[in-house]
Structures are given as structure tokens and as C-alpha cells.
Design an enzyme around this catalytic site. Structure first.
Site, PDB file in Angstrom:
ATOM      1  N   LEU A  67       0.831  -1.196   0.000  1.00  0.00           N
ATOM      2  CA  LEU A  67       0.000   0.000   0.000  1.00  0.00           C
ATOM      3  C   LEU A  67       0.869   1.251   0.000  1.00  0.00           C
ATOM      4  O   LEU A  67       1.865   1.310   0.730  1.00  0.00           O
ATOM      5  CB  LEU A  67      -0.881  -0.001   1.262  1.00  0.00           C
ATOM      6  CG  LEU A  67      -1.740   1.232   1.535  1.00  0.00           C
ATOM      7  CD1 LEU A  67      -2.906   1.307   0.546  1.00  0.00           C
ATOM      8  CD2 LEU A  67      -2.262   1.197   2.968  1.00  0.00           C
ATOM      9  N   CYS A  68       0.494   2.249  -0.803  1.00  0.00           N
ATOM     10  CA  CYS A  68       1.133   3.567  -0.751  1.00  0.00           C
ATOM     11  C   CYS A  68       0.051   4.622  -0.943  1.00  0.00           C
ATOM     12  O   CYS A  68      -1.112   4.376  -0.615  1.00  0.00           O
ATOM     13  CB  CYS A  68       2.266   3.695  -1.770  1.00  0.00           C
ATOM     14  SG  CYS A  68       1.745   3.771  -3.490  1.00  0.00           S
ATOM     15  N   HIS A  69       0.406   5.793  -1.466  1.00  0.00           N
ATOM     16  CA  HIS A  69      -0.569   6.866  -1.627  1.00  0.00           C
ATOM     17  C   HIS A  69      -1.539   6.591  -2.776  1.00  0.00           C
ATOM     18  O   HIS A  69      -2.756   6.634  -2.598  1.00  0.00           O
ATOM     19  CB  HIS A  69       0.156   8.201  -1.833  1.00  0.00           C
ATOM     20  CG  HIS A  69      -0.760   9.382  -1.793  1.00  0.00           C
ATOM     21  ND1 HIS A  69      -0.395  10.602  -2.288  1.00  0.00           N
ATOM     22  CD2 HIS A  69      -2.011   9.554  -1.330  1.00  0.00           C
ATOM     23  CE1 HIS A  69      -1.384  11.465  -2.118  1.00  0.00           C
ATOM     24  NE2 HIS A  69      -2.387  10.846  -1.541  1.00  0.00           N
TER      25      HIS A  69
END
Length: 110
Positions: A67-69
Site C-alpha cells: 500500500l502507498c498513496h
């Protein structure tokens, strides 16, 4: 192959991959701005640039959803993990921004 999983579909992916973790690869200021509350899964936070040095802290036999932005950094980390012997890897497509829209509107968008 790296699965692309939308936040709204993550529960189904996790159910099909017992013992999976969600690996948040965002930087500390981003974690302070908006964070996921783990519900039925283990959450591990390691900034993307620290993943190579901390690879031994992750179990290659456990499935990992990154998960990231918005999903670009997490995809790079997912590819790195797959290239380093992790058997089951997914990218959370749309990142925490999509998480806020699809899963938990209480998570701030930034």
C-alpha cells in the site's frame, strides 16, 4: 505475477491468502496524515526506501499486499518483493487515496 487489488476487494484477497500482511510503504509524514486501521489483517509500515535493508524482517512465505498513496510506489515494492523470492504479492491499486473512497471515508485524503 502481481495481483492488482482494489481496496474494496481486499477482504476477499486476504481471505484467499491466510496469514497475509498489508505492507504500508509510505513515509512517516504520510502515515501521520492518514493511516489505515487494521481490521482482520496485520499491518506493517516500512518506508519504500528502507524495504531493501529491512527485507529480512519480512517472511517471503507470507502473502503481502503493498500500500502507498496512489499505488505506484507500492507496485515497485511489490515487484521488488516478487524478484526477491516472495511467492504471493499484491498491489493495492489506488493506494490509500482509493482506500478512503472505497473502504473507509474516515481516512483523510491528502
Amino acid at each position: 505475477m502481481i495481483d492488482q487489488v482494489r481496496p474494496r476487494d481486499l477482504d476477499a484477497w486476504l481471505a484467499g491468502h491466510p496469514g497475509a500482511i498489508v505492507l504500508d510503504v509510505r513515509e512517516l509524514p504520510e502515515l501521520r496524515a492518514a493511516s489505515v486501521q487494521p481490521q482482520g489483517f496485520e499491518l506493517v509500515a516500512i518506508p519504500m526506501n528502507e524495504v531493501p535493508a529491512r527485507l529480512a524482517a519480512l517472511d517471503p512465505d507470507r502473502p503481502v499486499a503493498c500500500l502507498c498513496h496512489h499505488g505506484a510506489r507500492s507496485m515497485r515494492v511489490a515487484m521488488f518483493l516478487a524478484q526477491n523470492g516472495f511467492g504471493t504479492v499484491a498491489n493495492i491499486a489506488g493506494g490509500i487515496d482509493a482506500w478512503s473512497q472505497e473502504r473507509d471515508p474516515a481516512v483523510p485524503r491528502y
